[in-house]
Design a protein around this motif. Structure first.
Motif, PDB file in Angstrom:
ATOM      1  N   GLU A 140       9.797   8.789   7.947  1.00 19.33           N
ATOM      2  CA  GLU A 140      10.212   7.941   9.055  1.00 19.33           C
ATOM      3  C   GLU A 140       9.232   8.010  10.232  1.00 19.33           C
ATOM      4  OE1 GLU A 140      12.403   5.676   9.298  1.00 19.33           O
ATOM      5  OE2 GLU A 140      12.292   5.385  11.476  1.00 19.33           O
ATOM      6  N   ALA A 141       8.711   9.204  10.518  1.00 22.44           N
ATOM      7  CA  ALA A 141       7.784   9.347  11.649  1.00 22.44           C
ATOM      8  C   ALA A 141       6.503   8.551  11.407  1.00 22.44           C
ATOM      9  CB  ALA A 141       7.449  10.816  11.889  1.00 22.44           C
ATOM     10  N   GLN A 142       6.086   8.472  10.142  1.00 23.86           N
ATOM     11  CA  GLN A 142       4.890   7.688   9.813  1.00 23.86           C
ATOM     12  C   GLN A 142       5.172   6.189   9.971  1.00 23.86           C
ATOM     13  OE1 GLN A 142       1.634   8.791   7.890  1.00 23.86           O
ATOM     14  NE2 GLN A 142       2.074  10.215   9.540  1.00 23.86           N
ATOM     15  N   ALA A 143       6.349   5.773   9.551  1.00 19.40           N
ATOM     16  CA  ALA A 143       6.718   4.364   9.716  1.00 19.40           C
ATOM     17  C   ALA A 143       6.759   4.000  11.195  1.00 19.40           C
ATOM     18  CB  ALA A 143       8.068   4.083   9.050  1.00 19.40           C
TER      19      ALA A 143
ATOM     20  N   LEU B 133       0.862  -1.180   0.000  1.00 22.16           N
ATOM     21  CA  LEU B 133       0.000   0.000   0.000  1.00 22.16           C
ATOM     22  C   LEU B 133       0.899   1.230   0.000  1.00 22.16           C
ATOM     23  CD1 LEU B 133      -2.936   1.096   0.235  1.00 22.16           C
ATOM     24  CD2 LEU B 133      -2.510   1.290   2.696  1.00 22.16           C
ATOM     25  N   LEU B 134       0.852   1.984  -1.082  1.00 26.93           N
ATOM     26  CA  LEU B 134       1.762   3.121  -1.233  1.00 26.93           C
ATOM     27  C   LEU B 134       1.152   4.426  -0.725  1.00 26.93           C
ATOM     28  CD1 LEU B 134       3.443   1.160  -2.862  1.00 26.93           C
ATOM     29  CD2 LEU B 134       3.791   2.943  -4.587  1.00 26.93           C
ATOM     30  N   HIS B 135       1.905   5.107   0.135  1.00 29.04           N
ATOM     31  CA  HIS B 135       1.556   6.464   0.561  1.00 29.04           C
ATOM     32  C   HIS B 135       2.360   7.496  -0.220  1.00 29.04           C
ATOM     33  CE1 HIS B 135       0.242   3.815   3.809  1.00 29.04           C
ATOM     34  NE2 HIS B 135      -0.691   4.712   4.021  1.00 29.04           N
ATOM     35  N   HIS B 136       3.284   7.013  -1.023  1.00 29.38           N
ATOM     36  CA  HIS B 136       4.072   7.841  -1.924  1.00 29.38           C
ATOM     37  C   HIS B 136       4.733   6.930  -2.951  1.00 29.38           C
ATOM     38  CE1 HIS B 136       6.599  11.242  -3.187  1.00 29.38           C
ATOM     39  NE2 HIS B 136       7.515  10.319  -3.414  1.00 29.38           N
TER      40      HIS B 136
ATOM     41  N   LEU C 119       4.996   5.389  13.556  1.00 27.47           N
ATOM     42  CA  LEU C 119       3.604   5.319  14.009  1.00 27.47           C
ATOM     43  C   LEU C 119       3.026   3.945  13.710  1.00 27.47           C
ATOM     44  CD1 LEU C 119       0.892   6.590  14.958  1.00 27.47           C
ATOM     45  CD2 LEU C 119       0.558   7.340  12.599  1.00 27.47           C
ATOM     46  N   ILE C 120       3.256   3.461  12.497  1.00 22.29           N
ATOM     47  CA  ILE C 120       2.759   2.136  12.124  1.00 22.29           C
ATOM     48  C   ILE C 120       3.375   1.071  13.026  1.00 22.29           C
ATOM     49  CG2 ILE C 120       2.687   0.388  10.298  1.00 22.29           C
ATOM     50  CD1 ILE C 120       2.890   2.762   8.277  1.00 22.29           C
ATOM     51  N   GLU C 121       4.669   1.170  13.267  1.00 16.67           N
ATOM     52  CA  GLU C 121       5.336   0.166  14.110  1.00 16.67           C
ATOM     53  C   GLU C 121       4.755   0.151  15.525  1.00 16.67           C
ATOM     54  OE1 GLU C 121       7.251  -2.128  13.087  1.00 16.67           O
ATOM     55  OE2 GLU C 121       7.851  -1.416  11.102  1.00 16.67           O
ATOM     56  N   ARG C 122       4.374   1.339  16.013  1.00  9.62           N
ATOM     57  CA  ARG C 122       3.767   1.380  17.354  1.00  9.62           C
ATOM     58  C   ARG C 122       2.404   0.690  17.357  1.00  9.62           C
ATOM     59  NH1 ARG C 122       5.857   6.560  17.879  1.00  9.62           N
ATOM     60  NH2 ARG C 122       3.860   7.539  17.453  1.00  9.62           N
ATOM     61  N   ILE C 123       1.624   0.930  16.309  1.00 10.65           N
ATOM     62  CA  ILE C 123       0.327   0.247  16.190  1.00 10.65           C
ATOM     63  C   ILE C 123       0.541  -1.264  16.159  1.00 10.65           C
ATOM     64  CG2 ILE C 123      -1.643  -0.164  14.651  1.00 10.65           C
ATOM     65  CD1 ILE C 123      -1.340   2.751  13.673  1.00 10.65           C
ATOM     66  N   LEU C 124       1.495  -1.694  15.347  1.00  7.47           N
ATOM     67  CA  LEU C 124       1.761  -3.131  15.194  1.00  7.47           C
ATOM     68  C   LEU C 124       2.217  -3.738  16.511  1.00  7.47           C
ATOM     69  CD1 LEU C 124       3.586  -3.182  11.735  1.00  7.47           C
ATOM     70  CD2 LEU C 124       1.180  -3.676  12.227  1.00  7.47           C
TER      71      LEU C 124
ATOM     72  N   ALA D 177      -0.908  10.648   4.510  1.00 10.97           N
ATOM     73  CA  ALA D 177      -0.726  10.187   5.887  1.00 10.97           C
ATOM     74  C   ALA D 177      -1.278   8.773   6.027  1.00 10.97           C
ATOM     75  CB  ALA D 177      -1.447  11.123   6.849  1.00 10.97           C
ATOM     76  N   VAL D 178      -0.690   8.019   6.927  1.00  8.95           N
ATOM     77  CA  VAL D 178      -1.160   6.660   7.203  1.00  8.95           C
ATOM     78  C   VAL D 178      -2.507   6.723   7.920  1.00  8.95           C
ATOM     79  CG1 VAL D 178      -0.688   4.593   8.564  1.00  8.95           C
ATOM     80  CG2 VAL D 178       1.146   5.698   7.276  1.00  8.95           C
ATOM     81  N   THR D 179      -3.418   5.850   7.529  1.00 11.41           N
ATOM     82  CA  THR D 179      -4.716   5.734   8.169  1.00 11.41           C
ATOM     83  C   THR D 179      -4.735   4.450   8.988  1.00 11.41           C
ATOM     84  OG1 THR D 179      -5.758   6.858   6.307  1.00 11.41           O
ATOM     85  CG2 THR D 179      -7.196   5.544   7.704  1.00 11.41           C
TER      86      THR D 179
END
Lengths: 196, 196
Positions: free
Chosen positions: B52-55, B8-11, B57-62, B24-26
């Motif tokens: 990097e900050a978005q990545a 899933l590409l955000h860019h 965020l995803i890692e924290r969710i995971l 932005a990541v949803t």
């Protein structure tokens, strides 16, 4: 536009333990499912909750996107959200559809597991039914529709992943897949290779 | 498990005006798409963002759902999210899949509109390809994948609602429908009436 409607129930649905609960409305259930309903030309999408404050929350979301700043900025979202309405119960949805369609609708339920009370309807059988009567496709939030809703329906659609080890699709994904199986481009007109 | 991966590409993706942006990541794109990927037995799901900050965020969710309190409370969500990884670009995803699968993957893009550069692949053609090589199914956020991503792919899947007047499905719905068309119960084993 087909006389087929969607209803997303926030009550009565089951929680993880099988208890009957009322779930909270999820913003993306309004948006995603409205867009899927619009993409597959459904006649309407009812968000069903007995909690008045939740219905008001939905109405505020709809107001913003249908006629507020959101409608000017994202017109295709306004188009999808025009399908949305709230209702306090599935019974009210049934009566409303009967008034609009001029005939009592068939209520078809969905479940991630087989509904034992009846043989599930395959897509072709469901489409044959839609040719004869208006219909409401009922989806549950939480861990699925309460037994009383399943038992009171006119029919059940076959589970999406009945042969798979993991059948925990989101309700947003389940609605999208169900509409595509029933009304997708490949259905009826034979344009998609490998599908009838 | 098939050697088929999701990205899933955000860019780079387009905005409404066609400009190239980074979205932005949803949160629900993480959860819903992971559950769909797990339900259809994919090998992995890459969330692609150069920020990097978005990545993080995803890692924290995971982390929360895979090994924290969330994993104990909702184990089937942990099972789905174990498929998720972040990557800074599609190129990194391609190299990672090549390492895992032992062979260069085919990159298949998706679009709500026809990609003019190539004839789209019908589901049966895509499945034939999966039998011969690992593959990455690429979806875009925002208003879809950038032209450079479409042009650089090995193939494009046919648009989901190519004959419809409204084709603004959410990416979550588009992923679910695409996986069902490629890998649904009705495909190959003939159990669903009306589908091959």
């Amino acid at each position: 536009v087909k006389p087929v409607y969607l209803a997303l129930l926030h009550h009565p649905v089951r929680d993880r333990a099988g208890e009957i609960i009322t779930t909270a409305v999820t913003n993306l259930d309004v948006h995603d499912i409205a867009r899927s309903a619009r993409a597959y030309d459904l006649a309407g999408y009812f968000l069903v909750t007995p909690i008045e404050a939740q219905a008001q929350l939905i109405e505020r979301i709809l107001e913003h996107w249908r006629s507020g700043a959101g409608a000017r900025r994202v017109p295709e979202r306004a188009e999808a959200l025009r399908l949305c309405r709230t209702a306090p119960s599935l019974g009210v949805v049934v009566r409303q559809v009967e008034r609009e369609a001029g005939e009592a609708p068939k209520v078809l339920v969905t479940s991630a597991r087989a509904v034992s009370e009846a043989s599930p309807l395959e897509p072709a059988q469901a489409r044959a039914l839609f040719d004869r009567a208006p219909a409401i496709l009922v989806f549950g939030t939480g861990h699925g529709l309460a037994p009383e809703v399943l038992a009171g329906a006119d029919g059940a659609l076959a589970p999406i992943r009945r042969h798979a080890s993991y059948n925990h699709l989101s309700v947003r994904a389940a609605v999208a897949i169900t509409l595509d199986r029933l009304f997708g481009d490949g259905v009826g007109d034979g344009v998609v290779a490998g599908r009838v």
